[in-house]
Design an enzyme around this catalytic site. Structure first.
Site, PDB file in Angstrom:
ATOM      1  N   HIS A 118      28.637  38.300  38.997  1.00 47.60           N
ATOM      2  CA  HIS A 118      29.645  37.618  39.798  1.00 47.60           C
ATOM      3  C   HIS A 118      30.745  38.615  40.167  1.00 47.60           C
ATOM      4  CE1 HIS A 118      28.589  33.256  39.077  1.00 47.60           C
ATOM      5  NE2 HIS A 118      27.758  33.892  38.282  1.00 47.60           N
TER       6      HIS A 118
ATOM      7  N   GLU B 174      37.821  35.662  39.487  1.00 48.18           N
ATOM      8  CA  GLU B 174      37.184  35.921  38.201  1.00 48.18           C
ATOM      9  C   GLU B 174      38.291  35.909  37.150  1.00 48.18           C
ATOM     10  OE1 GLU B 174      34.062  35.836  37.873  1.00 48.18           O
ATOM     11  OE2 GLU B 174      33.432  36.149  39.950  1.00 48.18           O
TER      12      GLU B 174
ATOM     13  N   GLU C 193      31.967  37.086  26.604  1.00 43.86           N
ATOM     14  CA  GLU C 193      31.114  36.189  27.382  1.00 43.86           C
ATOM     15  C   GLU C 193      31.457  36.280  28.873  1.00 43.86           C
ATOM     16  OE1 GLU C 193      29.783  31.464  27.595  1.00 43.86           O
ATOM     17  OE2 GLU C 193      31.157  32.163  26.023  1.00 43.86           O
TER      18      GLU C 193
ATOM     19  N   ASP D 196      31.401  36.986  46.084  1.00 39.80           N
ATOM     20  CA  ASP D 196      31.142  35.548  46.043  1.00 39.80           C
ATOM     21  C   ASP D 196      31.863  34.819  47.168  1.00 39.80           C
ATOM     22  OD1 ASP D 196      29.539  35.950  43.890  1.00 39.80           O
ATOM     23  OD2 ASP D 196      30.774  34.880  42.438  1.00 39.80           O
TER      24      ASP D 196
ATOM     25  N   ASP E 223      37.628  33.078  45.946  1.00 39.02           N
ATOM     26  CA  ASP E 223      36.998  33.031  44.631  1.00 39.02           C
ATOM     27  C   ASP E 223      37.826  33.876  43.673  1.00 39.02           C
ATOM     28  OD1 ASP E 223      34.749  32.181  42.903  1.00 39.02           O
ATOM     29  OD2 ASP E 223      34.391  34.329  42.744  1.00 39.02           O
TER      30      ASP E 223
ATOM     31  N   HIS F 161      30.758  38.693  34.816  1.00 41.04           N
ATOM     32  CA  HIS F 161      31.282  39.437  35.964  1.00 41.04           C
ATOM     33  C   HIS F 161      31.308  40.955  35.787  1.00 41.04           C
ATOM     34  CE1 HIS F 161      34.915  39.545  33.542  1.00 41.04           C
ATOM     35  NE2 HIS F 161      35.135  38.252  33.703  1.00 41.04           N
TER      36      HIS F 161
END
Length: 234
Positions: free
Chosen positions: A152, A9, A52, A157, A7, A57
């Site tokens: 997140h 970010e 945003e 994750d 995963d 995260h």
């Protein structure tokens, strides 16, 4: 098979607009068993993180200021994933960002040149059409504990997705990412039976039971014609 559950970010949603990766989290599976190996790094994206994205995260520009740039971790990251099958939820998003990062380096490399890619979101959509198939929804559906997922995070994750992926694709009913297999109470844990376990005992019908069964089939055939059971057991 070696699989890497991965995963990322990012600073935003579109690498074509110059957005960059800020965190990578990977969990290694070997023959569908967690090995205990993982790869995790925060990355200075050399640009601002959108507000945003921060709200999703929680990774701020200040936190990333002293972190390595992608060029500095690219080789070690590629060495970790090289030759594996990547398991990614909504793979096009993460692979697009990784390819964008590798495109800034020389030589230019693409993820699919080094790894297979398996999209767990596509699997979930085929298995559960018309339902929500984001990671939170799948956790609820399969009973995976994601109570620590307030924000997140790539490694968290990836760990959760590893749980979900093994349940989603069958073969296990539970998973612990603790390689020792000693999960905490209430956590999910895979426990495979040892290969040298005693063979299952086969209990066969006695002669008396077989005779009684034949007599019963005689009555069935007399009442309804041929019995499919007699053909199956002959």
């Amino acid at each position: 098979m070696r699989q890497i559950v991965l995963d990322t970010e990012t600073t935003g949603i579109d690498p074509a607009e110059g957005h960059r990766i800020i965190e990578i989290g990977c969990v290694e599976l070997m023959e569908r068993q967690p090995t205990g190996r993982h790869y995790h790094v925060y990355i200075n994206p050399e640009r601002e993180v959108e507000e945003e994205a921060i709200s999703i995260h929680g990774i701020t520009n200040e936190f990333l200021a002293d972190k390595p740039r992608f060029a500095e971790i690219a080789n070690e990251f590629l060495a970790f994933i090289d030759g594996a099958e990547l398991v990614i939820h909504n793979a096009a998003f993460d692979v697009g960002f990784m390819d964008s990062e590798f495109a800034r380096l020389k030589p230019v490399r693409k993820v699919v040149e080094h790894c297979g890619v398996l999209d767990s979101l596509a699997i979930a959509r085929r298995k559960h059409p018309g339902q929500k198939n984001n990671l939170d929804a799948l956790c609820k559906r399969y009973g995976v504990d994601n109570s620590n997922r307030e924000l997140h995070g790539a490694l968290l994750d990836a760990e959760i997705l590893a749980d979900v992926f093994l349940l989603l694709t069958g073969g296990q009913t539970a998973l612990s990412l603790d390689a020792s297999g000693d999960g905490e109470e209430g956590s999910l844990a895979i426990r495979r039976l040892p290969a040298d376990r005693p063979a299952l005992k086969v209990v066969r019908a006695t002669a008396e039971e077989t005779s009684a069964h034949d007599e019963f089939l005689d009555l069935v055939e007399k009442a309804a014609g041929a019995s499919v059971w007699r053909g199956a057991t002959s």
